[in-house]
Design a protein around this motif. Structure first.
Motif, PDB file in Angstrom:
ATOM      1  N   LYS A 178       0.820  -1.216   0.000  1.00 55.41           N
ATOM      2  CA  LYS A 178       0.000   0.000   0.000  1.00 55.41           C
ATOM      3  C   LYS A 178       0.853   1.263   0.000  1.00 55.41           C
ATOM      4  O   LYS A 178       0.331   2.365   0.178  1.00 55.41           O
ATOM      5  N   LEU A 209      -0.176   3.826  -2.478  1.00 58.42           N
ATOM      6  CA  LEU A 209      -1.392   4.545  -2.072  1.00 58.42           C
ATOM      7  C   LEU A 209      -1.043   5.630  -1.056  1.00 58.42           C
ATOM      8  O   LEU A 209      -1.502   6.766  -1.152  1.00 58.42           O
ATOM      9  N   ASP A 256      -8.544   3.401  -2.574  1.00 61.62           N
ATOM     10  CA  ASP A 256      -7.969   2.383  -3.454  1.00 61.62           C
ATOM     11  C   ASP A 256      -9.097   1.890  -4.361  1.00 61.62           C
ATOM     12  O   ASP A 256      -9.834   0.978  -3.992  1.00 61.62           O
ATOM     13  N   THR A 308      -3.671   1.936   5.492  1.00 57.81           N
ATOM     14  CA  THR A 308      -2.387   1.573   4.892  1.00 57.81           C
ATOM     15  C   THR A 308      -1.411   0.979   5.903  1.00 57.81           C
ATOM     16  O   THR A 308      -0.284   0.639   5.555  1.00 57.81           O
TER      17      THR A 308
END
Ligand code: SF4
Length: 144
Positions: free
Chosen positions: A37, A40, A60, A67
Motif C-alpha cells: 500500500k 497509495l 484504493d 495503509t
C-alpha cells in the motif's frame, strides 16, 4: 473518516515508518506502511482533502483502506470497521456489516432479511458472523 484527532502521527522515523499515538488511550505505536500500500500512501491528495480523516487512510479504487493494516493500533484492530460486505447476485454492493454486527444498507429487501436474521439467530450460536453470513447466502446474497 473522522479519526484524525484520535490516531495521530508523532514522528516520521523512516520513508514508510512512523511513531504514532492512540490519543484516547495515550498508547504509543510504531507503524510501517504495508508494502503493498506504499504507492497509495505516497499520494497525499486524500488526506489534504479530508483533514478529519486518519492520516493512514487512503482510497484504493472503490475502497478506502488502512495503509498500516499490519501494524494498526490495537483499538483499530479491535474495532473492525467492516466485517461483512453484502452484494446482490449481480455483484452490486448493497450493504456492509460493522464490527458491532450492525447492517448499513439502503436496500429494503436486505434490511428485511437482516431483521429476520436477527430475530431468528440462535443466541448460543458462536461465531455470530458465520451464522449471519450463511443466512444471507441462503437468501441469495453474496457475502464477503
Ligand atoms: S484502522 Fe488504520 S486508517 Fe483506520 S483509524 Fe486505524 S490506523 Fe487509521
Amino acid at each position: 473518516m473522522y479519526l484524525g484527532d484520535y490516531i495521530v502521527i508523532e514522528q516520521q522515523l523512516g520513508p514508510f515508518t512512523f511513531a504514532g499515538e492512540s490519543v484516547s488511550t495515550g498508547t504509543p505505536f510504531i507503524a510501517g506502511i504495508d508494502e503493498d500500500k506504499r504507492h497509495l500512501f505516497a499520494d497525499r491528495t486524500f488526506p489534504d482533502q479530508h483533514p478529519t480523516a486518519c492520516r493512514f487512510l487512503r482510497p484504493d479504487g472503490d475502497l478506502i483502506r488502512c495503509t498500516i493494516h499490519r501494524d494498526s493500533p490495537a483499538q483499530c484492530k479491535f474495532y473492525r470497521c467492516v466485517v461483512m460486505r453484502v452484494s446482490d447476485m449481480a455483484g452490486n454492493s448493497i450493504g456492509v456489516v460493522t464490527g458491532t454486527l450492525s447492517l448499513h444498507s439502503d436496500d429494503p429487501d436486505l434490511r428485511t432479511a437482516w431483521e429476520e436474521a436477527e430475530r431468528t439467530r440462535p443466541k448460543h450460536e458462536d461465531p455470530a458472523e458465520k451464522w449471519l453470513a450463511t443466512f444471507l447466502q441462503a437468501k441469495g446474497y453474496r457475502v464477503e
